[in-house]
Design a protein around this motif. Structure first.
Motif, PDB file in Angstrom:
ATOM      1  N   GLU A  91      -0.088   9.616   4.588  1.00 28.21           N
ATOM      2  CA  GLU A  91      -1.375   9.393   3.902  1.00 28.21           C
ATOM      3  C   GLU A  91      -2.339   8.718   4.866  1.00 28.21           C
ATOM      4  OE1 GLU A  91      -4.204   7.000   1.341  1.00 28.21           O
ATOM      5  OE2 GLU A  91      -2.811   6.339   2.876  1.00 28.21           O
ATOM      6  N   GLU A  92      -1.762   7.920   5.764  1.00 30.05           N
ATOM      7  CA  GLU A  92      -2.604   7.193   6.718  1.00 30.05           C
ATOM      8  C   GLU A  92      -2.911   8.099   7.917  1.00 30.05           C
ATOM      9  OE1 GLU A  92      -3.784   4.615   5.710  1.00 30.05           O
ATOM     10  OE2 GLU A  92      -2.379   3.414   4.550  1.00 30.05           O
TER      11      GLU A  92
ATOM     12  N   ASP B  87       0.853  -1.189   0.000  1.00 31.24           N
ATOM     13  CA  ASP B  87       0.000   0.000   0.000  1.00 31.24           C
ATOM     14  C   ASP B  87       0.892   1.244   0.000  1.00 31.24           C
ATOM     15  OD1 ASP B  87      -1.713   2.085   0.612  1.00 31.24           O
ATOM     16  OD2 ASP B  87      -2.445   1.230   2.492  1.00 31.24           O
TER      17      ASP B  87
ATOM     18  N   GLN C  30      -6.527  -2.536  -3.879  1.00 36.43           N
ATOM     19  CA  GLN C  30      -7.096  -2.698  -2.531  1.00 36.43           C
ATOM     20  C   GLN C  30      -8.530  -3.221  -2.591  1.00 36.43           C
ATOM     21  OE1 GLN C  30      -5.914   1.488  -1.291  1.00 36.43           O
ATOM     22  NE2 GLN C  30      -4.959   0.364   0.382  1.00 36.43           N
TER      23      GLN C  30
HETATM   24 MN    MN Z   1      -3.692   2.618   3.232  1.00 34.81          MN
END
Ligand code: MN
Ligand code: GLV
Ligand code: MN
Length: 414
Positions: free
Chosen positions: A127-128, A93, A195
Motif C-alpha cells: 500500500e505504501e 497503520d 491518521q
Molecule cells: Mn501509511
C-alpha cells in the motif's frame, strides 16, 4: 449478536508484528519484499491458518485468507488492509485492519456465527509507495487500474524491476492474472486508524468514511552541472539541488494558493547526486505528493508545479523532467455499505461520525470493483507515519467489534 473481541490477544499480535521490522522498536520499517516484509507475511499467514482460514497468494503477493460460507459460490465479503510500513513508521497503520479483520473473523467463529457468503481477509501488497514509487500496488492490480504491462517495468531505486523483486520474493505467475473478476466481492470494508486528530479530539469511537481524497504524486528529475565546490564561482553554477529546493517551495506555495484546507503538498524524497559535500549537485530526484478532496483543484496544483519547473529550468539553466507516478480520482464509498457500518455502530452502542479520508488506502481502488466503505478508529494526537503512532487496545477492540458486526450483516447468517 453477542461477540467478544480478544483485545489482549490482538494487542499482542500487533506488538509481535510491529517488532518484525528492519529497525529496532519502537520504530517499524517493513518495505515491500524485504526480509522483514516476508517474515511479517509469514506471521500473519500462520495466524490465518491457525484460525482455520484457507490462504492463497497471487502473483504480486496479495494474500487472501478465506472463511468459507455456506454458499461458497456467492461473491464474498472482503475485509483487510496492508502490513508494509514506510521507513521510520509506527506499528498500527494497515496492521489494525489486517489483524483486526482476522480477530473479527475469529470472534464471529467463537460466537458460533456461520456466514452464508464467504468472508475473505486480504493483505494487500505494498500500500505504501516506498519501494516502487507508487502506492496501493496490489489493489491497483486487483482492480485493473494498473495494467500488468506497466507494473512489470516499475523499478526501485537500485534499478530492480517489480518483476525481478517479486520473483526473488517467491511470487511467480503472470501479473495479468492478479485482476479480480467482476463481482468477486459483494462488499468490502477496511478498518484503519484515522491518521488524523478528529475522532480523538471529539471523543468519538468510530469514523465511518464516506469518501477518500484524490492523491497524486510526481517524480521530478533535475539535471544541472556538477563541479568543484571550491573552484566554480557562484554566477557560473547550474546547481541541480538549488533548483530542486525552489521546486519544493513551489509545491508548498501551489498547495497553499488554493486557499482550501483540504489541499496538501509534500516533497518527501530528495536524492542528490553525487552526494559529496565538496561537489556541486549535478542531478537531483525529488518526489512530490499532492492531495485534495477536489480533483479539479488538485489538478490545478499539479499544473502550477509544472509551471514552476519550467520557470526554474529557464532561470537556472537546468533540465527538468516530470514523471507523473499517479493521479488518482477520489473515491466515494458505497452508501449501502456506509449504512451497514452505521447500523453496526448503533448495535455496538458506539458514537460515530461520517468523515473523509485524507490518507489513501487500498479501498480507494477496491471501491472501483466492489461496494466499499471504511471504518476509522482514533489514534493518539492523530500521529501516523512516525514511530509514536498509537491506538489503544480499547479503540482497536471497538473498531474490530464494529467490523465483526458489519461483516456478519454483509455476509448473512447461514
Ligand atoms: Mn501509511
Ligand atoms: C498512505 O499511507 C498514504 O500516504 O495516504
Ligand atoms: Mn495505511
Amino acid at each position: 449478536m453477542n461477540l467478544c473481541i480478544d483485545e489482549a490477544r490482538l494487542s499482542r499480535e500487533l506488538e509481535i508484528l510491529g517488532a518484525i521490522s528492519e529497525s529496532p522498536p519502537p520504530v517499524t520499517t517493513r518495505v515491500l519484499f524485504t526480509e522483514a516484509d516476508l517474515r511479517g507475511r509469514e506471521f500473519v499467514k500462520q495466524l490465518c491458518r491457525d484460525a482455520g482460514l484457507t490462504t492463497r497468494e497471487d502473483a504480486v503477493g496479495n494474500t487472501f485468507a478465506r472463511w468459507l460460507g455456506k454458499d461458497p459460490d456467492l461473491p464474498a465479503v472482503g475485509t483487510g488492509s496492508h502490513i508494509d510500513a514506510i521507513p521510520n513508521a509506527g506499528r498500527y497503520d494497515g496492521t489494525v485492519g489486517v489483524l483486526g479483520g482476522l480477530e473479527a473473523i475469529r470472534a464471529l467463529a467463537r460466537g458460533n456465527f456461520r456466514p452464508r457468503r464467504s468472508i475473505e481477509l486480504v493483505i494487500f501488497t505494498s500500500e505504501e509507495p516506498t519501494r516502487f514509487g507508487i502506492g496501493c500496488l496490489g489493489s491497483r492490480l486487483l482492480s485493473g487500474l494498473l495494467e500488468a504491462s506497466a507494473a512489470e517495468h516499475l523499478k526501485d531505486r537500485s534499478g530492480t524491476s517489480l518483476d525481478q523483486a517479486r520473483l526473488q520474493a517467491g511470487f511467480a505467475g503472470p501479473l495479468s492474472g492478479v485482476r479480480l473478476r467482476d463481482g468477486y466481492y459483494s462488499a468490502f470494508v477496511e478498518l484503519h486508524i484515522e491518521q488524523g486528530p478528529i475522532l480523538e479530539a471529539r471523543q468519538i469511537e468510530i469514523g465511518v468514511v464516506t469518501a477518500i481524497a484524490a492523491p497524486a504524486s510526481l517524480r521530478i528529475w533535475i539535471e544541472g552541472e556538477g563541479g568543484h565546490a571550491g573552484a566554480v564561482l557562484m554566477p557560473d553554477r547550474h546547481d541541480a539541488f538549488l533548483a530542486a529546493a525552489e521546486i519544493a517551495l513551489g509545491v508548498e506555495s501551489a498547495a497553499r494558493s488554493t486557499g482550501a484546507m483540504d489541499t496538501v503538498g509534500t516533497v518527501g524524497v530528495c536524492d542528490v547526486f553525487p552526494g559529496a559535500v565538496n561537489s556541486i549537485p549535478n542531478r537531483v530526484r525529488i518526489e512530490a505528493d499532492v492531495r485534495d478532496i477536489d480533483q479539479a483543484r488538485r489538478d490545478d496544483v499539479l499544473r502550477k508545479i509544472a509551471e514552476t519547473c519550467d520557470q526554474v529550468a529557464t532561470r537556472r539553466g537546468v533540465q527538468i523532467r516530470i514523471e507523473p507516478l499517479n493521479a488518482d480520482p477520489p473515491a466515494q464509498c458505497a452508501p449501502a455499505v456506509v449504512d451497514v457500518l452505521i447500523q453496526a455502530c448503533d448495535a455496538c452502542g458506539f458514537r460515530y461520525m461520517r468523515m473523509i479520508s485524507r490518507a489513501y488506502h487500498d479501498s480507494l481502488f477496491i471501491s472501483r470493483i466492489a461496494p466499499t466503505a471504511m471504518l476509522f478508529i482514533p489514534c493518539r494526537s492523530g500521529f501516523s507515519h512516525r514511530p509514536d503512532e498509537y491506538a489503544s487496545p480499547e479503540a482497536i477492540g471497538q473498531g474490530t467489534l464494529v467490523l465483526a458486526e458489519a461483516l456478519a450483516s454483509l455476509a448473512g447468517a447461514a
